[in-house]
Design a protein around this motif. Structure first.
Motif, PDB file in Angstrom:
ATOM      1  N   PRO A  74       7.201  12.790   7.129  1.00  0.00           N
ATOM      2  CA  PRO A  74       8.391  12.083   7.620  1.00  0.00           C
ATOM      3  C   PRO A  74       8.558  12.133   9.131  1.00  0.00           C
ATOM      4  CG  PRO A  74       8.931  13.272   5.625  1.00  0.00           C
ATOM      5  CD  PRO A  74       7.521  13.664   5.983  1.00  0.00           C
ATOM      6  N   ASP A  75       8.188  13.243   9.775  1.00  0.00           N
ATOM      7  CA  ASP A  75       8.329  13.332  11.231  1.00  0.00           C
ATOM      8  C   ASP A  75       7.429  12.345  11.956  1.00  0.00           C
ATOM      9  OD1 ASP A  75      10.133  15.276  10.827  1.00  0.00           O
ATOM     10  OD2 ASP A  75       8.947  16.939  11.625  1.00  0.00           O
ATOM     11  N   CYS A  76       6.353  11.937  11.331  1.00  0.00           N
ATOM     12  CA  CYS A  76       5.375  11.059  11.980  1.00  0.00           C
ATOM     13  C   CYS A  76       5.490   9.608  11.517  1.00  0.00           C
ATOM     14  CB  CYS A  76       3.959  11.556  11.714  1.00  0.00           C
ATOM     15  SG  CYS A  76       3.614  13.205  12.366  1.00  0.00           S
ATOM     16  N   MET A  77       6.396   9.318  10.615  1.00  0.00           N
ATOM     17  CA  MET A  77       6.528   7.969  10.081  1.00  0.00           C
ATOM     18  C   MET A  77       7.283   7.081  11.066  1.00  0.00           C
ATOM     19  SD  MET A  77       7.460   9.050   6.166  1.00  0.00           S
ATOM     20  CE  MET A  77       8.045   7.435   5.722  1.00  0.00           C
ATOM     21  N   VAL A  78       6.654   6.036  11.524  1.00  0.00           N
ATOM     22  CA  VAL A  78       7.269   5.073  12.441  1.00  0.00           C
ATOM     23  C   VAL A  78       7.378   3.733  11.721  1.00  0.00           C
ATOM     24  CG1 VAL A  78       7.110   3.903  14.653  1.00  0.00           C
ATOM     25  CG2 VAL A  78       6.279   6.250  14.420  1.00  0.00           C
ATOM     26  N   SER A  79       8.600   3.224  11.610  1.00  0.00           N
ATOM     27  CA  SER A  79       8.817   1.984  10.884  1.00  0.00           C
ATOM     28  C   SER A  79       8.102   0.830  11.566  1.00  0.00           C
ATOM     29  CB  SER A  79      10.319   1.683  10.807  1.00  0.00           C
ATOM     30  OG  SER A  79      10.553   0.494  10.100  1.00  0.00           O
ATOM     31  N   ALA A  80       7.342   0.048  10.797  1.00  0.00           N
ATOM     32  CA  ALA A  80       6.632  -1.117  11.306  1.00  0.00           C
ATOM     33  C   ALA A  80       7.092  -2.351  10.543  1.00  0.00           C
ATOM     34  CB  ALA A  80       5.125  -0.919  11.158  1.00  0.00           C
ATOM     35  N   SER A  81       6.567  -3.501  10.922  1.00  0.00           N
ATOM     36  CA  SER A  81       6.970  -4.740  10.256  1.00  0.00           C
ATOM     37  C   SER A  81       6.639  -4.690   8.771  1.00  0.00           C
ATOM     38  CB  SER A  81       6.283  -5.937  10.920  1.00  0.00           C
ATOM     39  OG  SER A  81       4.873  -5.787  10.882  1.00  0.00           O
ATOM     40  N   VAL A  82       5.544  -4.010   8.448  1.00  0.00           N
ATOM     41  CA  VAL A  82       5.169  -3.792   7.053  1.00  0.00           C
ATOM     42  C   VAL A  82       4.818  -2.315   6.888  1.00  0.00           C
ATOM     43  CG1 VAL A  82       3.599  -4.384   5.189  1.00  0.00           C
ATOM     44  CG2 VAL A  82       4.295  -6.147   6.821  1.00  0.00           C
ATOM     45  N   HIS A 124       5.753  -8.294  21.882  1.00  0.00           N
ATOM     46  CA  HIS A 124       7.116  -8.158  22.387  1.00  0.00           C
ATOM     47  C   HIS A 124       7.553  -6.712  22.282  1.00  0.00           C
ATOM     48  CE1 HIS A 124      11.503  -8.616  22.549  1.00  0.00           C
ATOM     49  NE2 HIS A 124      11.265  -9.757  23.181  1.00  0.00           N
ATOM     50  N   PRO A 125       8.258  -6.158  23.278  1.00  0.00           N
ATOM     51  CA  PRO A 125       8.637  -4.746  23.252  1.00  0.00           C
ATOM     52  C   PRO A 125       9.372  -4.347  21.996  1.00  0.00           C
ATOM     53  CG  PRO A 125       9.073  -5.698  25.408  1.00  0.00           C
ATOM     54  CD  PRO A 125       8.645  -6.823  24.531  1.00  0.00           C
ATOM     55  N   ALA A 126      10.229  -5.235  21.477  1.00  0.00           N
ATOM     56  CA  ALA A 126      11.006  -4.871  20.282  1.00  0.00           C
ATOM     57  C   ALA A 126      10.112  -4.654  19.081  1.00  0.00           C
ATOM     58  CB  ALA A 126      12.032  -5.968  19.977  1.00  0.00           C
ATOM     59  N   ALA A 127       8.942  -5.291  19.089  1.00  0.00           N
ATOM     60  CA  ALA A 127       8.057  -5.164  17.929  1.00  0.00           C
ATOM     61  C   ALA A 127       7.243  -3.889  17.969  1.00  0.00           C
ATOM     62  CB  ALA A 127       7.112  -6.370  17.880  1.00  0.00           C
ATOM     63  N   THR A 128       7.146  -3.265  19.142  1.00  0.00           N
ATOM     64  CA  THR A 128       6.311  -2.083  19.256  1.00  0.00           C
ATOM     65  C   THR A 128       7.115  -0.827  19.538  1.00  0.00           C
ATOM     66  OG1 THR A 128       5.971  -2.575  21.605  1.00  0.00           O
ATOM     67  CG2 THR A 128       4.353  -3.437  20.055  1.00  0.00           C
ATOM     68  N   THR A 129       8.443  -0.941  19.620  1.00  0.00           N
ATOM     69  CA  THR A 129       9.273   0.241  19.839  1.00  0.00           C
ATOM     70  C   THR A 129       9.179   1.158  18.628  1.00  0.00           C
ATOM     71  OG1 THR A 129      10.812  -1.018  21.199  1.00  0.00           O
ATOM     72  CG2 THR A 129      11.601   1.071  20.300  1.00  0.00           C
ATOM     73  N   PRO A 130       8.780   2.406  18.799  1.00  0.00           N
ATOM     74  CA  PRO A 130       8.673   3.318  17.661  1.00  0.00           C
ATOM     75  C   PRO A 130      10.017   3.499  16.960  1.00  0.00           C
ATOM     76  CG  PRO A 130       7.560   4.216  19.590  1.00  0.00           C
ATOM     77  CD  PRO A 130       8.326   3.031  20.059  1.00  0.00           C
ATOM     78  N   ARG A 131      10.020   3.354  15.661  1.00  0.00           N
ATOM     79  CA  ARG A 131      11.240   3.483  14.876  1.00  0.00           C
ATOM     80  C   ARG A 131      11.029   4.484  13.744  1.00  0.00           C
ATOM     81  NH1 ARG A 131      15.782   1.536  17.390  1.00  0.00           N
ATOM     82  NH2 ARG A 131      15.178  -0.272  18.638  1.00  0.00           N
ATOM     83  N   THR A 132      12.101   5.146  13.367  1.00  0.00           N
ATOM     84  CA  THR A 132      12.035   6.090  12.260  1.00  0.00           C
ATOM     85  C   THR A 132      12.153   5.342  10.939  1.00  0.00           C
ATOM     86  OG1 THR A 132      14.430   6.444  12.149  1.00  0.00           O
ATOM     87  CG2 THR A 132      13.190   7.781  13.722  1.00  0.00           C
ATOM     88  N   LEU A 133      12.072   6.079   9.853  1.00  0.00           N
ATOM     89  CA  LEU A 133      12.195   5.489   8.524  1.00  0.00           C
ATOM     90  C   LEU A 133      13.492   4.705   8.369  1.00  0.00           C
ATOM     91  CD1 LEU A 133      11.434   5.256   5.496  1.00  0.00           C
ATOM     92  CD2 LEU A 133      12.493   7.491   5.161  1.00  0.00           C
ATOM     93  N   ALA A 134      14.580   5.208   8.971  1.00  0.00           N
ATOM     94  CA  ALA A 134      15.884   4.561   8.850  1.00  0.00           C
ATOM     95  C   ALA A 134      16.150   3.554   9.955  1.00  0.00           C
ATOM     96  CB  ALA A 134      16.987   5.618   8.840  1.00  0.00           C
ATOM     97  N   GLY A 135      15.189   3.348  10.855  1.00  0.00           N
ATOM     98  CA  GLY A 135      15.372   2.378  11.916  1.00  0.00           C
ATOM     99  C   GLY A 135      15.806   2.956  13.237  1.00  0.00           C
TER     100      GLY A 135
END
Length: 299
Positions: free
Chosen positions: A41-49, A66-77
């Motif tokens: 879970p600590d390493c999970m970055v939300s992606a488009s899929v 686009h920066p918004a598409a590559t910004t690292p996100r957590t499981l919850a966003g």
């Protein structure tokens, strides 16, 4: 600093669940959708899929997307932070600081901050409590402890449960979970306990973290037996025959934490922020409604 295996390799377990490629001692919940390496879970970055590992996210950030598409996100966003325990450390520090103030100031400070429906602290003085408009007690009591064992138990729970949740939810969502769970526990205590019964401690917020942990582990399809065992032990302590524990705060925090956690980790990606905000708002509205109704009954 975390040790990482050479590129293209991942730890091979002798038996049992697969470990995260960056944290071999932690069970992996999913695999990176780009490199197929197992990640915790600590390493999970939300992606488009699905989810990606931090390495693939860093590699993808230089592709001109686009920066918004590559910004690292957590499981919850939430945004992936360099220190995934910062908010947990701050909350822990506030609790300890208030405890030190209580040791220095004595019961007078406790009387001013404790959760109280309506009572007379001083002979001949006016009644005090939430029913008298002192709503701040719902917040201050969450950070208030008198006994060493009490704060030690709660802070251990905060550290063990809070860190992983903060990493998965992100700082803002995690803070909302903590505060709303504590408020829900205080509101249920105010509603069901005697009006002159003082209550204090971070237990409501900690039980909220426990409820969210149950939801998260279910979402990641982890083995639920350890967390169910921890939950059962805490419920036995909550409803022990010797009393002295505000079970209302524990139950209120647990239910609120589970509801908020569900909204956080199960929200559909296309409406994630809306669903998460609505879930938190619903819990807050319920807290306010309980406090208003109880205050009207006491005054």
């Amino acid at each position: 600093m975390d040790q990482q295996p050479p590129a293209g390799q991942e730890p091979q377990p002798v038996g049992g669940p697969v470990g995260c490629y960056r944290h071999p001692d932690r069970e992996a919940g999913v695999r990176c959708t780009r490199c197929d390496r197992p990640i915790c879970p600590d390493c999970m970055v939300s992606a488009s899929v699905g989810f990606q590992c931090p390495d693939c996210v860093r590699q993808g950030s230089g592709t001109g997307h686009h920066p918004a598409a590559t910004t690292p996100r957590t499981l919850a966003g939430g945004t992936v932070a360099a220190d995934p325990r910062l908010v947990t450390k701050i909350l822990l520090g506030i609790n300890v600081a208030v405890f030190v103030l209580v040791l220095a100031k004595g019961t007078a400070l406790v009387d001013d901050l404790v959760l109280l429906g309506r009572a007379n602290f001083y002979y001949g003085g006016p009644p005090e409590g939430i029913a008298e408009g002192q709503w701040y007690r719902l917040v201050t009591s969450m950070f208030l402890h008198q006994e060493v064992w009490h704060i030690a138990f709660n802070m251990l729970g905060l550290w063990w449960l809070g860190g992983p949740l903060e990493a998965v939810l992100g700082r803002v969502r995690y803070l909302a979970l903590y505060l709303l769970s504590g408020l829900a526990g205080g509101a249920l205590t105010y509603w069901l306990a005697a009006e002159n019964q003082p209550s204090l401690g971070a237990s409501g917020a900690i039980f909220g973290l426990l409820g969210a942990t149950v939801v998260l582990m279910r979402r990641l399809r982890y083995d639920m037996r350890p967390v169910f065992t921890l939950l059962a032990i805490n419920l036995v302590i909550t409803f022990n025959p010797w009393g002295g524990i505000a079970w209302q705060a524990h139950v209120g925090g647990l239910v609120a934490g589970a509801l908020i956690g569900f909204g956080m980790v199960h929200a559909p990606r296309e409406r994630r922020n809306l669903v998460q905000f609505a879930t938190c708002a619903a819990v807050l509205v319920a807290v306010v409604a309980i406090v208003i109704a109880r205050s009207a009954a006491l005054t």
